[in-house]
Each structure stands twice: as C-alpha cells, then as structure tokens.
Enzyme design. Structure first.
Site, PDB file in Angstrom:
ATOM      1  N   CYS A  41      -1.688  45.755 -29.760  1.00  0.00           N
ATOM      2  CA  CYS A  41      -1.422  46.268 -28.424  1.00  0.00           C
ATOM      3  C   CYS A  41       0.038  46.476 -28.114  1.00  0.00           C
ATOM      4  O   CYS A  41       0.369  47.057 -27.096  1.00  0.00           O
ATOM      5  CB  CYS A  41      -2.056  45.340 -27.399  1.00  0.00           C
ATOM      6  SG  CYS A  41      -3.840  45.377 -27.531  1.00  0.00           S
ATOM      7  N   LEU A  90      -3.357  41.867 -30.049  1.00  0.00           N
ATOM      8  CA  LEU A  90      -4.421  41.330 -29.203  1.00  0.00           C
ATOM      9  C   LEU A  90      -5.722  41.527 -29.964  1.00  0.00           C
ATOM     10  O   LEU A  90      -6.113  42.659 -30.251  1.00  0.00           O
ATOM     11  CB  LEU A  90      -4.482  42.067 -27.861  1.00  0.00           C
ATOM     12  CG  LEU A  90      -5.595  41.641 -26.910  1.00  0.00           C
ATOM     13  CD1 LEU A  90      -5.397  40.208 -26.441  1.00  0.00           C
ATOM     14  CD2 LEU A  90      -5.665  42.577 -25.701  1.00  0.00           C
ATOM     15  N   ALA A  91      -6.391  40.443 -30.315  1.00  0.00           N
ATOM     16  CA  ALA A  91      -7.594  40.508 -31.152  1.00  0.00           C
ATOM     17  C   ALA A  91      -8.825  40.678 -30.282  1.00  0.00           C
ATOM     18  O   ALA A  91      -9.197  39.770 -29.532  1.00  0.00           O
ATOM     19  CB  ALA A  91      -7.700  39.247 -31.999  1.00  0.00           C
ATOM     20  N   VAL A  93     -11.744  42.619 -31.744  1.00  0.00           N
ATOM     21  CA  VAL A  93     -12.788  42.578 -32.769  1.00  0.00           C
ATOM     22  C   VAL A  93     -12.310  41.674 -33.897  1.00  0.00           C
ATOM     23  O   VAL A  93     -11.160  41.751 -34.323  1.00  0.00           O
ATOM     24  CB  VAL A  93     -13.098  43.995 -33.294  1.00  0.00           C
ATOM     25  CG1 VAL A  93     -14.013  43.930 -34.500  1.00  0.00           C
ATOM     26  CG2 VAL A  93     -13.733  44.839 -32.202  1.00  0.00           C
ATOM     27  N   GLY A 349     -12.868  52.226 -14.095  1.00  0.00           N
ATOM     28  CA  GLY A 349     -13.383  53.534 -13.692  1.00  0.00           C
ATOM     29  C   GLY A 349     -12.368  54.634 -13.532  1.00  0.00           C
ATOM     30  O   GLY A 349     -12.650  55.649 -12.891  1.00  0.00           O
TER      31      GLY A 349
END
Length: 597
Positions: A41, A90-91, A93, A349
């Site tokens: 990230c 940033l993990a 998965v 959204g």
C-alpha cells in the site's frame, strides 16, 4: 525480446485488490493466488540515482517510513545498481506469509508483461499503481489504474533521477519538481513521457445511445461487489444510509455467505457509521443495518474533535480542496476506530454520483448531451477528489477502501446508457440516479426499503450533520481576518482562496507542503454543490452562491441555503440545522458512513 526468460525482473505493486489479467494469460492457481492481491500500500521508487552511497540508501528508507501508515504490516527495500525500490505492506490476502517479495517471477502481472510488453495494461482488472523495473536493461514502466482509485506521484531530482511514490510527502522534499501521475496512463523509460493506455468509448465523450436495461445494470454491479469480497482478513462496508453505500451493503450481505471470508470470520456483515451525536445520518444508517441484519457499529464525533484533527487530516490527504477536507475529516476519525477493531478492508460507495449524475445540481442540466458531458468530466476528475479522500483518509490508519462502483466493466455498462434515461424528470417520477434505483427496485426480493432506495442525495460532509460544516466556517472566521482574505491574491496568487474556510485550509497545507509543485497538484475553480466550473453556467443564480455543499443547490435541496448561516460554536454537538429552513416532512436529513466487517 518478450520471449526471453524474464529473470531477474524486479517489480512492486501498490494496492492490487482484485487485480488480475482478464484474458490471454493463465498462470497456475498458485501463481494466481500469490499475484492477485499483492497489497503493497505504500511504494517509493528512485531510479537513476547519481549517488549510491550508504547515506542515499538511508535517506530512501527514511522517506519510505513516511508511508508506513499505508502498510504497517511489513516493509522492504530492494536496490539494483542505481535504482531503489521501497515498499510498505498491508496484508489483505495471505497475511501470515510475512514479507511480500519485491520481485517474483511467478506473479501473474509479470508473466503478462513478459508476453505482451507494455500493451498488457488493458488486460488488468482492479485498482493499482505500480512501478516495474526490468533489471536486464534497467528499463522501467509506471502505471496507474483507469480512474485513479490508488494514488501515485512522479518527481524529478536535480541529479537526473526519476521518482515515484504513492503519496506526495515521500518525494516533495527531495524532488525539484513533482506532479500527480494521471489515471489510466503509463510512463515508459524507453519511450519517454506519459501516454494514456485507458481508452474506453465514454472517454471520448461521445453521446451513447444504448437503451437502458435495468437487469444488465444490476448484474454488472453485483459482479463488481462480489469481485471485491476477496480477502483473508475481517472487512466492512462504509454505510451512510444513503443509496450508494446501502446498495453496496445490500449486495455484499446477500453474497457474503458464499465466500471464503465468511468461513473464516462469519457470514454476518459488520457496518460502521459516523456522525455528530443524534444526527439523522446515524438514524438512516441504523435503519438500513437493521433491515439487512448487519452487525452495526455507530461512532460519534464532535465539531471540536473534527477541528482538532484538521492539521493531521490535511497532512494525510495532501490537499486544501474545501469539499475534500470537509468530508475527509469524519472519514479519517472513523477509519481509526474501524482499524482498532481489527478490520483491514472496507467497501465504499464512491463513484456512483459521478457516473449517474447524482449530485443535486444535475437537476438543472439543460440537455442529455450536457448531462453526459458533465458525468464524463466528473469521472475524469475523481482522482483529485473522492478517490483521493477515500484512499488517503482510510490508508492513514492502514485501512484499505475498495469501490465497486468504479469497477472497469461496470463503468463501461453504466456510461453506455443513453443519457436521456439518466436525466432528472420530475414529470415522469425520475429523481437523481433513477436508473440505478430502478435497477434494484425488486418487489419480489427487495434489496432495500423503498424510502431508502428513493432517498434524496446527501453529500457525506453534509450528511454527518449540518453543524459540522457550519462549525468549520465559524472556526475559520475566527482565525482568518477580513484583511487576510482581502490580500489573498497576493499571498496565494495560484488557486487563490475566495473564502475564509478555504484560506484556513490553505495555510495548513502550505505548512506541510510549501513548494509550488505541491500546490499545483490541487484543483481549483468555481463550484456549486460539487459541480465542475462548466456546470456552474447551468443556472445564473449559482454564481452568487458558490459553495460545494449540496445545500448550495438552491431550489433543489430540501434544506437549501436561504440566508447566511448563523455562527455555531466549535463545541456544538447537536446536528440541528442552524439558520436554515427545516427539511420537508418525512425527509431523512443526512447520511452516515458505515462499514461492514
């Protein structure tokens, strides 16, 4: 060339949630699982350094640490001759795998690049910013996703080096010049310069003529949401109680039980909302959460708490745009609380209002042609506003935001609809975003209650409580004098602030980012209710009431500005509307932000 073995090819990717080749390349399942969501990230690349000393390496590590909030799980630095590649991970998965390797021949993006060269980008599906270094000849490419969901900046050093970073703060001190990297573009060291790789039909602003099919639109959106449910960590949906976030939550809730994450963390969706205590947005979000059966979390903040956070917010979002600062602050405060619960990813959204003309000023669009052109302009500018806010306000706390409405295929489907169907037609019972509302108006198996499905648009910075914006204006009035605003054009000749609120944000921004290049990354120009400068021409009265709040849409918003609002103390906690007429009976005043785990 492309048939040669690729090893060793160094690369790194930024925020590759759901990124994968759409066709033509079929790596093994293990390769797909490893390469589909690298989730680095925060990235910093310095290519072609004249100085390769230990001091230079230390400096790059120091600059990379400025991005640690984006990827608190791991960090790394790879050096190849005069090229440095640093990342903060940033993990999302496979979080237990430890360090995400900086270079890996098995990654599907590399396999695709090896076979198709620089033309592989249109095969990618997802949000991404990346730099790829080919160590065979030290050539490199950098690219950004079609809409600019993830941030990327490019800079140049006096020594001839080229820099790339996911946030401006990592390169602003060391680069002579830097710019925001354009979405849908690629930079190639071999060819030189930027070129656009993303060329959908809507980008040309040609007026489409495809008839509206509600089922096609609904199916495209459901696929976009399902695609973004891929995660190995607890996740959430930002639920405001408005149409867009409510639809995201409704679709996610329906399909969550069929996913891997449901087996790991449970099948009940968690939702999170933020607002001033007692604000109608909190009520609206709670109502949607109860209807969907989500595990709902409600967060409160005060006007003073928001004001106290302004400097930190502006440092993280790297803009002085008034609307973005207003909306980023509650999102920033909420993201911290969400992350403290162990949630690392949220659905949000953003993008719907730009695609469907959901902002209230679209009521005044003079023709379907003008309506469509404005939606095109709004989508092209998303990386400067809502995408920037959604990404940086959440990443400030190591939280990833995914945006289904900006799915590449969904945008193609939605933007190919004849804009006559998107026009706001009260005589036909069509309010803003009617085509989206109608697509999910299912009497047999309803997604949402009717009054939520057909609720009037409320901008997030308004929705958390009108006292929030009124309090910001009052605070700025206390710190910016009339003389300061009068001389603003001399102090800030570029993008001159025209209100005390804008002046106040500008002073904070300049403290962190004093270079001309930094201030040039922020857009300017007149706006009413988040319109572009061009759309201000639709109504002569708007030029006298230039404010990005939805309440500036006089004659449209049910709580539109009718007079100069009275002053509100910064410690005001209530969400009452001060100095404005009440909303129409039965109207829900504001929207909240909620997140599902």
């Amino acid at each position: 060339m492309w048939g040669e073995p690729l090893s060793p090819l160094s690369f790194w990717l930024l925020r590759l949630s759901g990124l994968r080749p759409r066709a033509l390349v079929t790596p093994s399942r293990r390769e797909r699982e490893r390469g589909r969501d690298a989730a680095m990230c925060g990235i910093l690349a310095v290519l072609g350094c004249a100085d390769t000393s230990l001091a230079r390496r230390s400096r790059i590590i120091e600059l990379s640490r400025r991005l640690r909030h984006r990827g608190p799980d791991w960090s790394g630095l790879h050096c190849h001759q005069d090229c440095y590649l640093a990342h903060q991970r940033l993990a999302i998965v496979d979080p237990t795998s430890g360090d995400q390797p900086l270079y890996n021949e098995d990654q599907s993006i590399v396999v695709t690049y090896e076979e198709y060269g620089e033309d592989f980008l249109d095969m990618l599906d997802g949000m991404f910013s990346f730099v790829l270094l080919d160590t065979r000849d030290k050539s490199f490419i950098a690219a950004r996703d079609p809409i600019g969901i993830t941030p990327l900046y490019m800079g140049w050093g006096l020594d001839g080096s080229v820099w790339f970073a996911s946030e401006m703060k990592a390169l602003s001190d060391d680069c002579e010049r830097f710019v925001s990297f354009l979405p849908g573009h690629i930079y190639s060291s071999k060819k030189g310069g930027l070129r656009r790789w993303y060329n959908p039909q809507w980008y040309s602003e040609r007026i489409p003529s495809t008839p509206y099919d509600p089922l096609v639109l609904r199916e495209a959106f459901e696929k976009a949401v399902i695609k973004r449910l891929m995660t190995d960590v607890p996740f959430g949906v930002l639920l405001s109680g408005g149409l867009d976030s409510s639809l995201v939550a409704a679709v996610a809730s329906r399909h969550l039980g069929q996913t891997k994450v449901a087996r790991q963390w449970g099948s009940q969706l968690h939702t999170f909302s933020v607002g001033l205590k007692g604000s109608p947005d909190l009520k609206a979000a709670r109502e949607v959460a109860d209807y969907l059966g989500t595990y709902h979390h409600e967060f409160h903040f005060t006007v003073q708490e928001g004001i106290d956070a302004l400097e930190e917010v502006i440092y993280h979002i790297e803009t002085y745009d008034v609307t973005t600062v207003r909306a980023s602050t509650p999102m920033f405060l909420m993201s911290r609380k969400i992350r403290s619960l162990g949630v690392k990813m949220v659905l949000s959204g953003e993008g719907s209002d730009e695609i469907f003309g959901g902002y209230l000023y679209f009521h005044k669009a003079p023709s379907k042609e003008e309506f469509h052109l404005e939606t095109c302009r709004k989508i092209k500018a998303l990386h400067l506003y809502d995408c920037l806010r959604a990404n940086k306000a959440t990443c400030a706390w190591g939280l990833e935001a995914r945006v289904p409405f900006l799915d590449k295929n969904f945008i193609n489907v939605a933007m190919d609809i004849d804009p006559e169907w998107k026009m706001i037609r009260p005589d036909l019972g069509r309010i803003e975003k009617w085509v989206l509302r109608n697509a999910f108006d299912d009497n047999q198996n309803p997604y949402l209650p009717k009054h939520i499905l057909y609720r009037q648009k409320e901008q997030f910075s308004d929705g958390v409580g009108y006292s929030w914006i009124d309090g910001l204006k009052h605070h700025a009035n206390e710190h910016v004098s009339d003389a300061m605003l009068k001389n603003a054009s001399f102090v800030y000749p570029e993008n001159t602030p025209t209100t005390k609120e804008a002046y106040y944000y500008r002073t904070i921004f300049e403290k962190f980012f004093p270079k001309n290049a930094a201030r040039s990354t922020v857009p300017g120009g007149p706006s009413v209710a988040c319109s572009t400068a061009k759309a201000v021409e639709w109504d002569a009265a708007w030029s006298k009431n230039l404010d990005p709040s939805g309440r500036a849409a006089v004659g449209v918003h049910t709580a539109a500005y009718k007079e100069v609002p009275e002053k509100v103390s910064a410690s005001e906690h209530s969400s009452s509307v001060i100095g404005f007429s009440p909303k129409q009976d039965g109207a829900i005043e504001a929207a909240t932000t909620a997140t599902a785990v």
